[in-house]
Design an enzyme around this catalytic site. Structure first.
Site, PDB file in Angstrom:
ATOM      1  CG  ASP A  67      -0.045  -0.187   2.233  1.00 36.01           C
ATOM      2  OD1 ASP A  67       0.760  -0.962   2.368  1.00 36.01           O
ATOM      3  OD2 ASP A  67      -0.759  -1.113   3.121  1.00 36.01           O
ATOM      4  CG  ASN A 136      -8.695  -1.615  12.007  1.00 39.41           C
ATOM      5  OD1 ASN A 136      -7.700  -1.895  11.424  1.00 39.41           O
ATOM      6  ND2 ASN A 136      -9.329  -0.185  11.384  1.00 39.41           N
ATOM      7  CG  HIS A 138      -5.728  -2.461   8.745  1.00 39.78           C
ATOM      8  ND1 HIS A 138      -6.314  -0.997   9.170  1.00 39.78           N
ATOM      9  CD2 HIS A 138      -4.247  -1.987   9.297  1.00 39.78           C
ATOM     10  CE1 HIS A 138      -4.664  -0.108   9.731  1.00 39.78           C
ATOM     11  NE2 HIS A 138      -3.988  -1.056   9.204  1.00 39.78           N
ATOM     12  CD  GLU A 143      -9.075   1.686   8.210  1.00 43.51           C
ATOM     13  OE1 GLU A 143      -8.414  -0.059   8.622  1.00 43.51           O
ATOM     14  OE2 GLU A 143      -8.082   2.073   7.755  1.00 43.51           O
TER      15      GLU A 143
END
Ligand code: GLP
Length: 246
Positions: A67, A136, A138, A143
């Site tokens: 990314d 979380n 990811h 996400e």
């Protein structure tokens, strides 16, 4: 998923580097997927040390990063291109032309996503993908809520991700709000995945990964559907959880 529990961050970094070096030795043309964040930094240090001491060569290795932040050029110190150059590429014998990272400063980010996805396809996919995990759940910058069928795409970062990554920036306002990330299906096409997890702040995520359901609301859970995943996790991240999943 195979889990290797190690003592601490240092041992995780050492084991992960050994794992990667072994793959590069077996296949000098390895197509290697790389991650950023704090987790793999120690692994990259170990790769550099090994390159200097033992001469492991990356001349024929091709890398693909997961990314990149939208709006940051490779010269920006907070870009993942800059991070990778600093933390790894500048210190080994890799050909920079063989290091691929989505271009965060492209004029047309949608076009850049298509380019990156087809680049990966043209290379025949990734042999070994290194992953970290967000608290979380990811993976890359996928996400919670990202579909499992997603390919490389533009994502709006969750506020928890912006908060977590603010530590790398001078001010939280400087953290980009969007990124380009390989999609979940892009990641799942990798032949093999190595997930690195360290620290108590990842323990909840590890609990969900090991004991929870496979659901798009917890992206990393998709890894349970992959045939070849190894997790190297330290005690702080995994102790007391492991027995529930084996
Ligand atoms: C970042 C990256 C991910 C990384 C994750 C965890 O935002 N995009 O690829 O795995 O968040 O980061 P860290 O290793 O710093 O905890």
């Amino acid at each position: 998923m195979k889990i290797i529990e190690v003592k601490d961050y240092s041992e995780m970094s050492q084991k992960a580097a050994e794992y990667i070096i072994d793959k590069v030795c077996q296949n000098p043309n390895l197509k290697l997927g790389l991650a950023t964040g704090g987790t793999p930094v120690g692994t990259y240090k170990n790769l550099i040390e090994d390159h200097e001491k033992n001469g492991t060569s990356y001349q024929n290795v091709t890398t693909f990063n997961l990314d990149e932040y939208i709006g940051l050029s490779g010269e920006n110190k907070n870009s993942y291109r800059y991070f990778m150059d600093e933390k790894l590429f500048n210190h080994i014998d890799i050909n920079k032309n063989n290091t691929n990272i989505p271009r965060g400063d492209s004029k047309d980010t949608e076009e850049e996503c298509l380019r990156y996805e087809s680049l990966l396809a043209n290379y025949g996919g990734i042999d070994l993908q290194i992953l970290g995990i967000g608290s979380n759940g990811h993976i890359g910058f996928n996400e919670p809520g990202t579909t499992f069928t997603s390919q490389t795409h533009v994502i709006k970062l969750a506020s928890s991700t912006i908060n977590a990554n603010a530590r790398f920036f001078n001010r939280i306002e400087e953290v980009p709000t969007k990124a380009i990330t390989m999609g979940i299906s892009t990641i799942m096409k990798s032949k093999e995945i190595l997930l690195l997890v360290s620290g108590e702040n990842k323990k909840d995520a590890m609990g969900k990964l090991l004991n929870g359901n496979v659901t798009e609301s917890f992206p990393a859970s998709v890894l349970k559907n992959h045939p070849c995943v190894t997790i190297i996790a330290d005690k702080a991240a995994v102790s007391g959880l492991k027995s529930h999943c084996q």
